[in-house]
Motif scaffolding. Structure first.
Motif, mmCIF file in Angstrom:
data_model
loop_
_atom_site.group_PDB
_atom_site.id
_atom_site.type_symbol
_atom_site.label_atom_id
_atom_site.label_comp_id
_atom_site.label_asym_id
_atom_site.label_seq_id
_atom_site.Cartn_x
_atom_site.Cartn_y
_atom_site.Cartn_z
ATOM 1 N N UNK A 170 0.869 -1.032 -0.197
ATOM 2 C CA UNK A 170 -0.155 0.406 -0.148
ATOM 3 C C UNK A 170 0.738 0.942 -0.052
ATOM 4 N N UNK A 171 1.902 0.896 1.075
ATOM 5 C CA UNK A 171 2.869 2.617 0.438
ATOM 6 C C UNK A 171 3.612 2.629 0.005
ATOM 7 N N UNK A 172 3.872 1.384 -0.884
ATOM 8 C CA UNK A 172 4.817 1.498 -2.552
ATOM 9 C C UNK A 172 3.893 1.909 -3.658
ATOM 10 N N UNK A 173 2.928 1.990 -3.180
ATOM 11 C CA UNK A 173 1.518 1.988 -4.296
ATOM 12 C C UNK A 173 1.470 3.201 -4.356
ATOM 13 N N UNK A 174 1.643 4.393 -2.915
ATOM 14 C CA UNK A 174 1.198 5.530 -2.968
ATOM 15 C C UNK A 174 2.378 6.646 -3.803
ATOM 16 N N UNK A 175 3.846 5.390 -3.243
ATOM 17 C CA UNK A 175 3.998 6.568 -4.309
ATOM 18 C C UNK A 175 4.856 6.325 -5.619
ATOM 19 N N UNK A 176 4.731 5.714 -5.823
ATOM 20 C CA UNK A 176 4.599 5.657 -7.116
ATOM 21 C C UNK A 176 3.579 6.068 -7.952
ATOM 22 N N UNK A 177 2.434 6.655 -7.695
ATOM 23 C CA UNK A 177 1.580 7.499 -7.478
ATOM 24 C C UNK A 177 2.278 8.403 -8.380
ATOM 25 N N UNK A 178 3.383 9.187 -7.015
ATOM 26 C CA UNK A 178 4.142 10.539 -7.815
ATOM 27 C C UNK A 178 4.813 10.537 -8.972
ATOM 28 N N UNK A 179 5.197 9.247 -9.330
ATOM 29 C CA UNK A 179 5.660 9.324 -10.937
ATOM 30 C C UNK A 179 5.261 8.742 -12.528
#
Length: 565
Positions: free
Chosen positions: A193-202
């Motif tokens: 969940x955390x990594x998926x949210x971070x990936x939204x920025x890229x």
């Protein structure tokens, strides 16, 4: 199956000791420390082997207990008969030279053992723990009264739920559940969940990289164009100063114009808006009308002149073909059949610039003031800083995607392990229910029958509850066996094991009873011996230090083979 001969070559206190046995009842008599229990351990060892324990337990295990003190070998031989076939078994118990062989006596062929160091799976199926806990009945030592009652309850519970006296179903399931806790997927799901949210920025990093590299290419192209323009202007100035008329290099100018024109199409958004103006003679409709006009004129002239009909037709056809070929060749030479407007790639553009500079050098090398290049260099440097930042974001995106992939793979792996454990628990419960239903009912009836005979009818009804706790009917009520005397509990335990032996003797393996009658009065001992007739097995080996048991067997008119140690 039954044992016909034992050879205790080097085992415990025995050296080259032969014991002849027969099917049916065998009475093996010996005083205290004569080696009765050693014979029992030898039989179990020949069938299953003797494992060496580890650590502190190794000093008191069966291996050390039965290893000869003389330092001789540690081995034995036995003859086993099953299904009208005789097998010769030879075994070395030594830890560093442990081996076992089984040979068909009639054919001389050595059997291929299914399991290492044991005859289980080859001559019989019953596992060692169940055999020792059920068909090898020995003294219970310091486990009288309530302790023996608890031991009996655990023994029956394990047997009725797992089919093995040594396997505790509840303990096995709890162990599996504890193991399952090690495969908790929640930390990895939180990470996903955390990594998926971070990936939204890229999500737009690839588009950003493409855009900035386009801008860098534009700056390089502008610089190349400006350099070429300044060199051409400088060349004009030099020629003027020399007092000569500046002669334009038409080929060079055409290359410059073409380069400038094509540079327009490096911006993809302008391609759709660009339309090349064509002269009248280069327009398709004009060329086609001209061709038709020529064909019509020639056809008219042919019909006016006095030619034969076939010659006229041939002349017209040849004229039409000639005109078509001429039109196609003309259109091709003007580039009208080359498809859409060609848009150079960045590599094409650089190549064109290189060719242009090479032509300039061959024409005349000129020096120009390159101070203007700083502006382009600064602009490009700024863009490359941004490109580096975007490349860092792209690398961060790659790392996050790799972390996400690893986390998802770990979740899948843990889910598989949990699924396997759940499947194992469900299978244990399912098999347990089947065994409990089949075995529990049969044990109840068998125990009641044997206990009634041993106690001479005092306890006619014995029952087990769902937890395998044994109760006997005394007068009009049932009481737990823990409230009975130690001797009676001992006899009921024997009845339980004899009952189970009745049910587990599919292979009809030898039933071994090792000197258990010390707490029996004469009546119950005789009744117990009489119960041995009901056990459906090929061989019973009764080891005893009681010299009167032979007489009791004679009184019961029971046939037996007598062996004295």
């Amino acid at each position: 199956m039954f044992l016909s001969k034992l050879l205790l070559k080097d085992f415990g206190k025995f050296n080259n000791k032969e014991i002849d046995l027969k099917p049916g009842l065998n009475l093996v008599y010996g005083g205290n420390e004569a080696g009765k229990t050693t014979v029992k351990d030898f039989i179990v060892g020949m069938l299953y082997g003797i494992d060496k324990a580890r650590g502190l337990k190794a000093r008191f295990d069966d291996y050390e207990l039965r290893k000869p003190l003389s330092g001789r070998g540690f081995s034995g031989k036995a003859y086993i008969k099953k299904d009208d076939k005789s097998y010769f078994v030879e075994r070395s118990f030594l830890r560093h030279n442990r081996r076992v062989t089984a040979m068909d006596v009639a054919t001389g062929r050595e059997l291929d053992l299914r399991n290492t160091n044991t005859l289980q799976g080859t001559l019989f199926e019953l596992d060692k723990n169940t055999y020792e806990n059920t068909l090898c009945i020995g003294e219970h030592g310091a486990a009288p009264g309530k302790e023996l009652a608890s031991e009996m309850s655990n023994y029956l519970s394990n047997l009725a739920t797992t089919g093995s006296a040594d396997i505790d179903k509840d303990r096995a399931i709890n162990r599996l559940k504890n193991q399952k806790k090690k495969y908790d997927t929640r930390p990895y799901k939180e990470k996903v969940d955390i990594v998926s949210d971070e990936l939204l920025e890229f999500t737009k990093v690839d588009d950003e990289l493409k855009e900035i590299r386009g801008k860098i290419a534009d700056v390089e192209q502008e610089f190349a164009m400006e350099t070429a323009r300044r060199k051409r202007e400088a060349r004009k100035l030099i020629e003027t100063e020399k007092g000569t008329t500046y002669q334009e290099n038409e080929e060079l100018n055409e290359s410059m114009d073409e380069l400038a024109k094509r540079a327009v199409f490096l911006d993809a958004d302008l391609i759709k808006d660009y339309k090349k103006e064509l002269p009248l003679t280069d327009r398709v409709w004009f060329i086609l009308l001209t061709g038709l006009f020529v064909v019509a004129v020639i056809a008219a002239m042919v019909y006016i002149l006095p030619f034969e009909s076939s010659v006229r037709q041939l002349f017209i056809i040849c004229t039409i073909l000639f005109v078509i070929v001429t039109i196609v060749e003309g259109m091709y030479s003007k580039g009208m059949l080359n498809g859409e407007i060609y848009t150079p790639t960045e590599e094409d553009f650089k190549k064109m610039v290189y060719e242009l500079e090479r032509k300039q050098e061959t024409y005349e090398e000129v020096e120009i003031d390159m101070s203007f290049a700083k502006e382009f260099a600064d602009k490009k440097a700024e863009l490359m800083v941004i490109e580096k930042q975007i490349l860092d974001k792209k690398e961060k995106k790659r790392q996050l995607e790799e972390e996400l992939s690893l986390a998802n793979a770990k979740i899948a792996e843990l889910d598989r392990e949990c699924h396997i454990i759940n499947l194992a628990i469900n299978t244990i419960n399912q098999v347990s229910a089947e065994i409990h239903g089949d075995l529990g009912f049969l044990i109840n009836d068998n125990i009641s029958d044997i206990v009634s005979k041993i106690t001479d009818g005092k306890y006619k009804d014995v029952r087990m509850d769902d937890k395998m706790h044994i109760m006997v009917k005394d007068a009009d009520s049932y009481v737990g066996i823990e409230y009975l005397s130690a001797g009676t509990i001992e006899q009921i335990y024997l009845a339980v094991r004899l009952s189970v032996a009745r049910l587990l003797c599919r292979d009809k393996m030898p039933l071994i009873i090792d000197d258990i009658f010390t707490a029996y009065d004469e009546t119950r001992l005789v009744n117990t011996l009489d119960c041995l007739k009901t056990i459906d097995t090929d061989q019973i080996i009764l080891l005893t230090s009681n010299p009167h048991i032979g007489d009791m067997l004679d009184d019961l008119d029971m046939d037996y083979n007598y062996v004295e140690l």
